[in-house]
Structure formats: C-alpha cells, structure tokens
Design a protein around this motif. Structure first.
Motif, PDB file in Angstrom:
ATOM      1  N   TRP A  64       0.829  -1.211   0.000  1.00 46.37           N
ATOM      2  CA  TRP A  64       0.000   0.000   0.000  1.00 46.37           C
ATOM      3  C   TRP A  64       0.856   1.250   0.000  1.00 46.37           C
ATOM      4  CZ3 TRP A  64      -3.812   2.854  -1.121  1.00 46.37           C
ATOM      5  CH2 TRP A  64      -4.179   3.971  -0.363  1.00 46.37           C
ATOM      6  N   ASP A  65       2.027   1.188   0.650  1.00 45.82           N
ATOM      7  CA  ASP A  65       2.911   2.343   0.706  1.00 45.82           C
ATOM      8  C   ASP A  65       3.322   2.819  -0.681  1.00 45.82           C
ATOM      9  OD1 ASP A  65       2.866   2.533   3.416  1.00 45.82           O
ATOM     10  OD2 ASP A  65       4.766   1.512   3.750  1.00 45.82           O
ATOM     11  N   LEU A  66       3.454   1.897  -1.620  1.00 48.86           N
ATOM     12  CA  LEU A  66       3.852   2.283  -2.973  1.00 48.86           C
ATOM     13  C   LEU A  66       2.847   3.250  -3.580  1.00 48.86           C
ATOM     14  CD1 LEU A  66       5.024  -1.195  -4.299  1.00 48.86           C
ATOM     15  CD2 LEU A  66       6.468   0.723  -3.589  1.00 48.86           C
ATOM     16  N   ILE A  67       1.584   3.127  -3.183  1.00 43.06           N
ATOM     17  CA  ILE A  67       0.540   4.038  -3.663  1.00 43.06           C
ATOM     18  C   ILE A  67       0.433   5.253  -2.743  1.00 43.06           C
ATOM     19  CG2 ILE A  67      -1.916   4.278  -4.172  1.00 43.06           C
ATOM     20  CD1 ILE A  67      -1.967   1.250  -4.716  1.00 43.06           C
ATOM     21  N   ALA A  68       0.306   5.000  -1.446  1.00 41.25           N
ATOM     22  CA  ALA A  68       0.044   6.082  -0.495  1.00 41.25           C
ATOM     23  C   ALA A  68       1.176   7.108  -0.462  1.00 41.25           C
ATOM     24  CB  ALA A  68      -0.163   5.498   0.907  1.00 41.25           C
ATOM     25  N   ASN A  69       2.416   6.641  -0.406  1.00 43.67           N
ATOM     26  CA  ASN A  69       3.536   7.579  -0.314  1.00 43.67           C
ATOM     27  C   ASN A  69       3.669   8.428  -1.564  1.00 43.67           C
ATOM     28  OD1 ASN A  69       5.445   6.990   2.230  1.00 43.67           O
ATOM     29  ND2 ASN A  69       4.451   5.102   1.598  1.00 43.67           N
ATOM     30  N   THR A  70       3.454   7.824  -2.717  1.00 42.88           N
ATOM     31  CA  THR A  70       3.543   8.577  -3.957  1.00 42.88           C
ATOM     32  C   THR A  70       2.457   9.638  -4.038  1.00 42.88           C
ATOM     33  OG1 THR A  70       4.435   6.615  -5.049  1.00 42.88           O
ATOM     34  CG2 THR A  70       3.642   8.379  -6.460  1.00 42.88           C
ATOM     35  N   LEU A  71       1.233   9.276  -3.645  1.00 39.99           N
ATOM     36  CA  LEU A  71       0.134  10.246  -3.663  1.00 39.99           C
ATOM     37  C   LEU A  71       0.372  11.382  -2.677  1.00 39.99           C
ATOM     38  CD1 LEU A  71      -2.981   7.898  -3.910  1.00 39.99           C
ATOM     39  CD2 LEU A  71      -2.038   9.371  -5.705  1.00 39.99           C
ATOM     40  N   GLY A 129      -0.879   6.647   8.185  1.00 39.66           N
ATOM     41  CA  GLY A 129      -0.590   7.838   8.971  1.00 39.66           C
ATOM     42  C   GLY A 129       0.858   8.248   8.882  1.00 39.66           C
ATOM     43  N   TYR A 130       1.746   7.259   8.858  1.00 41.02           N
ATOM     44  CA  TYR A 130       3.168   7.536   8.740  1.00 41.02           C
ATOM     45  C   TYR A 130       3.481   8.175   7.389  1.00 41.02           C
ATOM     46  CZ  TYR A 130       8.225   6.653   8.973  1.00 41.02           C
ATOM     47  OH  TYR A 130       9.597   6.785   8.990  1.00 41.02           O
ATOM     48  N   ALA A 131       2.831   7.716   6.322  1.00 36.65           N
ATOM     49  CA  ALA A 131       3.048   8.294   4.994  1.00 36.65           C
ATOM     50  C   ALA A 131       2.634   9.765   4.968  1.00 36.65           C
ATOM     51  CB  ALA A 131       2.259   7.514   3.941  1.00 36.65           C
ATOM     52  N   LEU A 132       1.495  10.088   5.583  1.00 34.51           N
ATOM     53  CA  LEU A 132       1.021  11.471   5.603  1.00 34.51           C
ATOM     54  C   LEU A 132       2.043  12.402   6.243  1.00 34.51           C
ATOM     55  CD1 LEU A 132      -2.693  10.886   6.672  1.00 34.51           C
ATOM     56  CD2 LEU A 132      -1.877  11.606   4.415  1.00 34.51           C
ATOM     57  N   TYR A 133       2.759  11.888   7.233  1.00 32.71           N
ATOM     58  CA  TYR A 133       3.740  12.708   7.949  1.00 32.71           C
ATOM     59  C   TYR A 133       5.134  12.647   7.315  1.00 32.71           C
ATOM     60  CZ  TYR A 133       6.853  14.266  11.689  1.00 32.71           C
ATOM     61  OH  TYR A 133       7.814  14.925  12.399  1.00 32.71           O
ATOM     62  N   VAL A 135       6.562  11.600   4.397  1.00 29.91           N
ATOM     63  CA  VAL A 135       6.922  12.001   3.030  1.00 29.91           C
ATOM     64  C   VAL A 135       7.206  13.502   2.941  1.00 29.91           C
ATOM     65  CG1 VAL A 135       6.095  12.157   0.656  1.00 29.91           C
ATOM     66  CG2 VAL A 135       5.784  10.046   1.939  1.00 29.91           C
ATOM     67  N   PRO A 136       6.288  14.381   3.377  1.00 30.99           N
ATOM     68  CA  PRO A 136       6.614  15.810   3.348  1.00 30.99           C
ATOM     69  C   PRO A 136       7.735  16.174   4.322  1.00 30.99           C
ATOM     70  CG  PRO A 136       4.479  15.449   4.383  1.00 30.99           C
ATOM     71  CD  PRO A 136       4.878  14.152   3.781  1.00 30.99           C
ATOM     72  N   TYR A 137       7.823  15.473   5.440  1.00 28.20           N
ATOM     73  CA  TYR A 137       8.882  15.753   6.422  1.00 28.20           C
ATOM     74  C   TYR A 137      10.262  15.572   5.800  1.00 28.20           C
ATOM     75  CZ  TYR A 137      11.683  15.219  10.697  1.00 28.20           C
ATOM     76  OH  TYR A 137      12.637  15.341  11.674  1.00 28.20           O
ATOM     77  N   LYS A 138      10.433  14.510   5.028  1.00 27.19           N
ATOM     78  CA  LYS A 138      11.740  14.250   4.418  1.00 27.19           C
ATOM     79  C   LYS A 138      12.050  15.210   3.274  1.00 27.19           C
ATOM     80  CE  LYS A 138      12.313   9.362   5.546  1.00 27.19           C
ATOM     81  NZ  LYS A 138      12.196   7.970   5.054  1.00 27.19           N
ATOM     82  N   ALA A 139      11.041  15.820   2.686  1.00 27.65           N
ATOM     83  CA  ALA A 139      11.279  16.763   1.593  1.00 27.65           C
ATOM     84  C   ALA A 139      11.764  18.119   2.093  1.00 27.65           C
ATOM     85  CB  ALA A 139      10.006  16.943   0.764  1.00 27.65           C
ATOM     86  N   MET A 140      11.557  18.425   3.367  1.00 24.93           N
ATOM     87  CA  MET A 140      11.807  19.768   3.876  1.00 24.93           C
ATOM     88  C   MET A 140      13.278  20.198   3.886  1.00 24.93           C
ATOM     89  SD  MET A 140       8.920  19.930   6.907  1.00 24.93           S
ATOM     90  CE  MET A 140       9.157  21.657   7.286  1.00 24.93           C
ATOM     91  N   PHE A 366       9.704  12.704  -5.107  1.00 20.62           N
ATOM     92  CA  PHE A 366      10.941  11.976  -4.839  1.00 20.62           C
ATOM     93  C   PHE A 366      10.900  11.311  -3.456  1.00 20.62           C
ATOM     94  CE2 PHE A 366      14.264  12.861  -8.071  1.00 20.62           C
ATOM     95  CZ  PHE A 366      13.520  13.650  -8.937  1.00 20.62           C
ATOM     96  N   THR A 367      10.497  12.079  -2.441  1.00 19.63           N
ATOM     97  CA  THR A 367      10.470  11.497  -1.100  1.00 19.63           C
ATOM     98  C   THR A 367       9.348  10.479  -0.958  1.00 19.63           C
ATOM     99  OG1 THR A 367       9.148  13.370  -0.293  1.00 19.63           O
ATOM    100  CG2 THR A 367      11.532  13.487   0.013  1.00 19.63           C
ATOM    101  N   GLY A 368       8.259  10.646  -1.738  1.00 17.25           N
ATOM    102  CA  GLY A 368       7.195   9.648  -1.713  1.00 17.25           C
ATOM    103  C   GLY A 368       7.687   8.304  -2.211  1.00 17.25           C
ATOM    104  N   LEU A 369       8.367   8.320  -3.349  1.00 19.16           N
ATOM    105  CA  LEU A 369       8.948   7.083  -3.863  1.00 19.16           C
ATOM    106  C   LEU A 369       9.978   6.518  -2.883  1.00 19.16           C
ATOM    107  CD1 LEU A 369       9.476   7.950  -7.633  1.00 19.16           C
ATOM    108  CD2 LEU A 369       7.967   6.191  -6.711  1.00 19.16           C
ATOM    109  N   TRP A 370      10.825   7.396  -2.369  1.00 18.10           N
ATOM    110  CA  TRP A 370      11.877   6.993  -1.445  1.00 18.10           C
ATOM    111  C   TRP A 370      11.276   6.323  -0.215  1.00 18.10           C
ATOM    112  CZ3 TRP A 370      17.319   7.827  -1.023  1.00 18.10           C
ATOM    113  CH2 TRP A 370      17.851   7.625   0.250  1.00 18.10           C
ATOM    114  N   THR A 371      10.292   6.966   0.406  1.00 16.17           N
ATOM    115  CA  THR A 371       9.717   6.446   1.636  1.00 16.17           C
ATOM    116  C   THR A 371       8.964   5.148   1.396  1.00 16.17           C
ATOM    117  OG1 THR A 371       9.498   8.721   2.446  1.00 16.17           O
ATOM    118  CG2 THR A 371       8.269   7.032   3.620  1.00 16.17           C
TER     119      THR A 371
END
Length: 486
Positions: A64-71, A129-133, A135-140, A366-371
C-alpha cells in the motif's frame, strides 16, 4: 527554466529551526524501529502466529505504501497554504498514526491467523498515517538551504535525536513490553503518545523554517514519476539506500532472537541497542567532517563497510561471548550512524539538483517514492528473517507454552542476524561507487541555472498574486519563505 528560489543567506538555518525539525525524528525513528524490532517477535512469541505468516503480515501493508507515499508526495508538492506546502501534512499524520500504532499492539484475545489479520489491518492504518507525515517531512531539508554541506550539518541534529529515539525504542520499548500481551499493550500506548508529541512539536517547530524551494509544481503524476525514474543520482541513491535499509531491517528483526538464543539473555536486547545507538550520539561531528573530507560518497562507502564488517564479526559470538558481541555491535553502530546521516543528506542533494535542473517543486514525489521503497524493504527485512527462521525449523509459541528450539533454529538465528545483513549491506557499498552527485557537480548545475534567471521570475521570498500579495503578509501567516529569525 525557473531558478532555485533563495533566501538572502540560503546557507543559514537557525538553531531553533534545526531543533524544531529534528524533534520530528522521535516519530521517524520510533515508528521505523519498534515494528521492525518487536512486531515479528510479538506475533510469533505472544500471539502464536507462525513465523512465515508473521513475516508476510509485516510485508503486505508495505505494498500500500507504494501508492500512499507517492500520492502524499504529489499532494504536498501541489499544496498551497499559509503553512507552506509540507507542514499541513505533518498535522494530518499526527491525527492518524499515534492511535493506529497503539491499536497495533493492543493484544486482542486472538492467536494464530486471526491475530495475524488484526495486526496486519492496524499496521496498514499506521503505515498510512506515517506516509502522511514522513513524506513531506523528508522533503523539507532540501528546501531549507541551497548549500551542499549545510544540509549535512542541518541533518546531524536530526541524527542525534534519531539516536536518542532509537535508544528509547530499542531499550525502553522491550523493557515495557516484557514479553506479555499486557506489557505490549502498555508499550503501544506510551509510544503512541511519544509519536503524537513529536509530530506536533515538529509542526510548530518548523513554522519559521526558511524556504528555498521552487514555487511551482507542474505536470501529471505520471510525468513526475517518470522524471524521478530518469534521474540517475536518485535511482542509484535509492538502490544503495534500499540495500542498507534492508540490511538494517534484517538485523533489527533478528536482535531479540540473537539476544535470547545466542547470548542466552533476552534482556540483552536492551544493552545491544545501547551499543548500537551510543556511537550515533558521539560520532555525528566525525561523519560531518568525513563527508567534507571524502565527499559524501566516500564517507558512505566507509560507513557501509563498517556496518557490514561489524555484522560479520558477530559470527564469533558463540566462541567469544556477550562482551565481544557488544563490541562488534558498537562497530556496527558507528557505521550505522554514517549511513543514517549521509543517505538523507544525499537525498536532499538529489531533490535540490532536480529542482535546479527542472525548475519545479517535486521533492514530494521523490520522497514519496523513497519512503515507499524504504518502508517496503524495511518490512521485507523482517520477512526475510522470518523466512530464515522458518527454513531453520524455528518453532512459534506463546508465554504459556514454551518450546525448545532445534539446533538448526539456533543456526538460522545466527546466520540471519550476521551474514545475511552484512552481504546485503555490502551490495549497497558496491552501488555507492555508481552514485556521482558530488559537491562539484551540484555547484556546476546551479551555476548553469543562474544565468537563465529573468526579471519575471520570482525569488523564494516572494509569493504569486494567486497565493497572496506582498502587502497582505502578516505575522500570523506562514513564514516558511521567510528567513528564520528575521
């Protein structure tokens, strides 16, 4: 091509912002470590889930992370708010993750396959919930400064708090859990509150973070994913980091088994983790210096070699004893400290390089794919270890019905926690030789981008009329594009 927007002094990030960002590591490290360390053991030794099934349960939510993190990455790239593009998502994650984490260890009166289903569903909710937090956290960090080495210095604060967080999860979590369903339930609630506090603290602590990133995010999600796949630095970094994460995941999953069946003391999980994270608290300045001296690629090769070498040295533990094992884990910990610091610093470089070249804000993609990949391979580490145990004939049990493990199971415990992660990590070392985004190359890309600026392009401290006018700026609005402390 749009330029990299810049603050008046893009290399400077205030101490308050550094600490405000770094405190979010209590979420990152605890959620990454506790399931990897305890969830497999919890299922096989408390809920009587067969080892092979437990390994699958740990891995399936990561699909599921492959979808959720990218979105989530795409959404955060396109977000326009008074809080900036990333911070609203930190708050969204804080609503979902802490509760679902506590439920994951709630220990309902189930065993075997029904217990596996329950854990899998709650783990899926927690991963969302972890993806919501995360992915953007790592992009900052890529958007806080344009300086290549400043990113490493910025992230060393995060690594120090990660070390403290890993100590909490590796030392306190097993101690609270205690091997009983009630203990695991208490641990889930305690660390759910820790997650909530750290997520809220990072949201408020980054309110005055500088913003040096691109102001636009164009193209469809498919086009941006294609751009990420065609970024050579990103793909090689993703590969080498995945190998490192997989090696760490296998070793973490095996740690309680190594302590219980090789050292002969289940409580040694606590001291082994102290040996692992101790070096992270004191070696960060050394790794920052090495990254400048050897460039990040050279320092990464050194850290991966130390991690793999320390893992192989653990093979002699049955002959040399517990003290020797702890010394080997300290060597692993020194390498682990470098891996943690450098891979995230290099990710920030890759995002910054893409922004300079493309002129677009797509760090979230990028961070979505990474995470997504990072979470999948971390969970795959526990799955692989579960398969190794199953191949060795490991017998699952519960506290009321202890079993005696066959000799083959003891051998599987040993090989799974030493040779397997060492070989995987060494594969990551080999891939590091192909990563070529050095300081010189990034500086060259930025130099080529600057002449293409035009008077119509806006700086990082400006906002478009569609977002707000300059005269409307007030102290209550988001200051992510303002210099911290200005």
């Amino acid at each position: 091509m749009a330029p990299t927007a810049a603050t008046p002094s893009p290399s400077a990030v205030s101490l308050g912002v550094r600490l405000g960002y770094a405190v979010g590591s209590f979420c990152t490290a605890n959620f990454s470590t506790i399931p990897g360390l305890l969830l497999l053991f919890y299922m096989t030794n408390v809920l009587a889930v067969p080892a092979a099934l437990a390994g699958v349960v740990l891995f399936l939510p990561k699909a599921w992370d492959l979808i959720a993190n990218t979105l989530v990455g795409r959404w955060s790239d396109r977000t326009v708010s008074r809080w900036g593009p990333r911070r609203p998502w930190l708050l969204a994650g804080a609503v979902v993750l802490p509760v679902s984490f506590a439920l994951m260890f709630a220990g309902p009166p189930l065993t075997g396959a029904p217990a596996a289903v329950y854990v899998g569903l709650t783990f899926l909710a927690a991963a969302t919930g972890y993806a919501l937090y995360e992915v953007p956290y790592k992009a900052m960090p890529a958007e806080m400064t344009t300086d290549y080495h400043e990113r490493t210095s910025l992230l060393q604060w995060r690594m120090v708090l990660i070390a403290i967080s890993i100590a909490m999860s590796g030392i306190l979590a097993p101690a609270i859990a205690g091997g009983t369903a009630g203990g695991y339930r208490t641990m889930g609630v305690v660390f759910g509150l820790v997650l909530l506090a750290s997520m809220l603290a990072s949201f408020f602590g980054t309110a005055r973070a500088p913003f040096t990133g691109q102001q636009k995010s164009e193209g469809t999600l498919r086009e941006q994913l294609a751009a990420a796949r065609t970024s050579r630095p990103f793909m090689w970094l993703l590969g080498l980091s995945s190998a490192q994460t997989l090696g760490v995941g296998v070793m973490l999953a095996g740690s309680p088994y190594f302590a219980a069946y090789i050292i002969g003391d289940p409580d040694a999980t606590t001291t082994l983790f102290a040996a692992l994270v101790g070096p992270m608290l004191v070696t960060m300045p050394l790794w920052v210096w090495l990254a400048r001296r050897l460039d990040k690629r050279g320092a990464m090769i050194l850290s991966g070699t130390m991690f793999a070498g320390g893992g192989l040295l653990l093979l002699a533990t049955p002959a040399l004893g517990a003290l020797y094992a702890h010394l080997c884990v300290m060597v692993v910990g020194i390498g682990y400290a470098g891996l943690q610091l450098l891979q995230y610093s290099m990710l920030a470089d890759v995002i910054a390089h893409d922004g300079v070249v493309s002129g677009e804000r797509r760090g979230g993609v990028f961070t979505g794919l990474w995470t997504a990949v990072e979470n999948a391979v971390a969970a795959l580490g526990a799955t692989i270890y579960g398969w190794v145990l199953s191949a060795g004939g490991f017998l699952s049990s519960d506290p009321d019905h202890p079993v005696t493990q066959p000799e083959s199971a003891h051998l599987a415990v040993m090989i799974g926690v030493t040779a397997v992660p060492a070989l995987i990590t060494f594969a990551g070392v080999l891939m590091t030789f192909r990563y070529d985004l050095t300081a010189a190359r990034l500086a060259e890309a930025m130099a080529h981008a600057r002449p293409e600026r035009s008077g119509s392009e806006r700086s990082g401290s400006e906002r478009s009329g569609s977002e707000r006018s300059g005269s409307e700026r007030s102290g209550s609005e988001w200051s992510g594009s303002e210099r911290s402390g200005a």
